[in-house]
Motif scaffolding. Structure first.
Motif, short mmCIF file in Angstrom:
data_model
loop_
_atom_site.label_atom_id
_atom_site.label_comp_id
_atom_site.label_asym_id
_atom_site.label_seq_id
_atom_site.Cartn_x
_atom_site.Cartn_y
_atom_site.Cartn_z
N ASP A 110 -2.49 -100.21 25.68
CA ASP A 110 -2.98 -101.58 25.81
C ASP A 110 -3.13 -101.99 27.28
N GLU A 111 -3.31 -101.02 28.16
CA GLU A 111 -3.44 -101.29 29.59
C GLU A 111 -4.60 -102.26 29.86
N THR A 112 -4.38 -103.19 30.78
CA THR A 112 -5.39 -104.22 31.07
C THR A 112 -6.11 -103.99 32.39
N LEU A 113 -5.71 -102.99 33.16
CA LEU A 113 -6.35 -102.70 34.44
C LEU A 113 -7.41 -101.62 34.27
N GLU A 114 -8.50 -101.75 35.03
CA GLU A 114 -9.56 -100.76 34.99
C GLU A 114 -9.48 -99.88 36.23
N TRP A 115 -9.15 -98.61 36.00
CA TRP A 115 -8.96 -97.66 37.10
C TRP A 115 -10.16 -96.72 37.22
N GLU A 116 -10.58 -96.47 38.46
CA GLU A 116 -11.51 -95.37 38.69
C GLU A 116 -10.73 -94.05 38.69
N ARG A 117 -9.54 -94.13 39.26
CA ARG A 117 -8.65 -92.97 39.26
C ARG A 117 -7.22 -93.49 39.14
N ARG A 118 -6.56 -93.15 38.06
CA ARG A 118 -5.20 -93.64 37.83
C ARG A 118 -4.22 -93.01 38.82
N PRO A 119 -3.29 -93.82 39.35
CA PRO A 119 -2.34 -93.29 40.32
C PRO A 119 -1.21 -92.51 39.66
N GLY A 120 -0.52 -91.68 40.45
CA GLY A 120 0.65 -90.98 39.97
C GLY A 120 0.36 -89.79 39.08
N LEU A 121 1.44 -89.24 38.57
CA LEU A 121 1.35 -88.10 37.65
C LEU A 121 1.34 -88.62 36.21
N PRO A 122 0.50 -88.08 35.33
CA PRO A 122 0.45 -88.58 33.95
C PRO A 122 1.69 -88.17 33.15
N ALA A 123 2.10 -89.04 32.25
CA ALA A 123 3.21 -88.73 31.35
C ALA A 123 2.70 -87.81 30.24
N LEU A 124 3.62 -87.18 29.54
CA LEU A 124 3.21 -86.29 28.44
C LEU A 124 2.47 -87.05 27.36
N GLU A 125 2.90 -88.29 27.09
CA GLU A 125 2.23 -89.13 26.11
C GLU A 125 2.08 -90.54 26.67
N ARG A 126 1.02 -91.23 26.26
CA ARG A 126 0.81 -92.60 26.70
C ARG A 126 1.56 -93.54 25.75
N PRO A 127 2.39 -94.42 26.26
CA PRO A 127 3.08 -95.39 25.40
C PRO A 127 2.05 -96.26 24.67
N ALA A 128 2.41 -96.70 23.48
CA ALA A 128 1.48 -97.51 22.69
C ALA A 128 1.29 -98.89 23.30
N THR A 129 2.34 -99.46 23.85
CA THR A 129 2.27 -100.83 24.38
C THR A 129 2.92 -100.90 25.76
N THR A 130 2.63 -101.99 26.46
CA THR A 130 3.26 -102.25 27.75
C THR A 130 4.76 -102.42 27.59
N GLU A 131 5.17 -103.06 26.51
CA GLU A 131 6.60 -103.27 26.27
C GLU A 131 7.34 -101.94 26.14
N GLU A 132 6.74 -100.98 25.44
CA GLU A 132 7.36 -99.66 25.31
C GLU A 132 7.42 -98.95 26.66
N ALA A 133 6.38 -99.14 27.48
CA ALA A 133 6.37 -98.52 28.80
C ALA A 133 7.49 -99.07 29.68
N VAL A 134 7.75 -100.36 29.56
CA VAL A 134 8.83 -100.98 30.33
C VAL A 134 10.18 -100.37 29.92
N GLU A 135 10.37 -100.12 28.64
CA GLU A 135 11.61 -99.50 28.18
C GLU A 135 11.78 -98.10 28.78
N LEU A 136 10.69 -97.37 28.91
CA LEU A 136 10.76 -96.03 29.49
C LEU A 136 11.08 -96.11 30.98
N VAL A 137 10.53 -97.11 31.66
CA VAL A 137 10.86 -97.31 33.08
C VAL A 137 12.34 -97.60 33.24
N ALA A 138 12.89 -98.44 32.36
CA ALA A 138 14.32 -98.76 32.41
C ALA A 138 15.18 -97.53 32.16
#
Length: 261
Positions: A110-138
């Motif tokens: 559910d990412e809201t930013l439009e990237w020409e090139r996403r920064p960083g290294l990609p995760a194995l799987e994309r989280p379904a929601t921003t809330e889930e991504a925050v939990e992974l950051v924690a």
């Protein structure tokens, strides 16, 4: 008019991160007899809700397909990276995308930013929601780049965020169906744009209202002209008025006395 003629109402959709409380408060002050219902929707679902008639207007994140939707851009948000408080990026006030090159950066579906090139290294799987991504950051798995309002919305005591200077920014807009520009929508547009309750830039005047306004002007001019005719003319005075008592005779100039021979 939205809703039935006997009981109109207004439905306002809003995406995560947007806080419509200020505008809702002004609506309730100006239109207390017309209830406003808030509808929280996901950012990617908001345009579809408006097109389907599920809301009269909504706060959305740009860009959206404007084929049949009107939109007024309101503001642009700062983009930040969310990280654990003890992460190395917290040692500075702001970072660049290059600074994140060796970090795992989550990009939720559910990412809201439009990237020409996403920064960083990609995760194995994309989280379904921003809330889930925050939990992974924690959990210390990676970082997350989001608009600042979303970082605040999902705030945790063990996380913080820093500005990303060269990341794309998220723009928030007020949107509504082009064929659904009702009087109530115009009222809400006026509130969001900061118009006063007496502003004439809200709803467009009808021809009948224009005629009434012209008639009022004509009546005001006629009344002013009539009062001017009835007002007695005052005599002009050539000099300053004397203070009390009879007027003193005007003094004559006296010449120098002649010397006797």
């Amino acid at each position: 008019m939205t809703g039935s003629e006997s009981s109109p109402s207004f439905r306002l959709a809003y995406v995560p991160g947007v806080t419509p409380a200020k505008w809702v408060r002004i609506w309730n002050e100006r239109l207390p007899d017309i209830p406003l219902t808030l509808l929280p929707v996901a950012a990617d679902e908001a345009p579809g809700v408006l097109r389907a008639g599920g809301a009269d207007a909504g706060f959305v994140r740009l860009p959206i397909d404007r084929t049949d939707l009107s939109a007024i851009p309101l503001y642009t948000e700062t983009t930040v990276v969310v990280a654990p408080k003890d992460h190395v990026v917290t040692a500075v006030d702001e970072v660049s995308c290059e600074d994140l090159a060796d970090e795992i950066v989550f990009h939720p579906l559910d990412e809201t930013l439009e990237w020409e090139r996403r920064p960083g290294l990609p995760a194995l799987e994309r989280p379904a929601t921003t809330e889930e991504a925050v939990e992974l950051v924690a959990a210390g798995v990676g970082l997350l780049v989001v608009p600042q309002s979303l970082a605040r919305l999902h705030h945790r005591k063990d996380l913080t965020y820093r500005t990303v200077t060269d990341a794309p920014e998220s723009r928030v807009a007020l949107s509504w169906p082009e064929d659904g520009t009702t009087d109530l929508v115009e009222d809400f547009i006026g509130i969001v744009r900061g118009r006063t309750v007496n502003s004439s830039r809200g709803r467009e005047r009808t021809p009948a209202q224009d005629r009434t306004k012209d008639q009022t002007k004509d009546q005001t001019k006629a009344k002013a002209a009539s009062q001017a005719k009835r007002k007695p003319a005052t005599a002009k005075s050539g000099g300053k008025p004397q203070r009390g008592g009879a007027a003193r005779p005007k003094a004559t100039k006296r010449g120098k006395p002649r010397r006797r021979s």
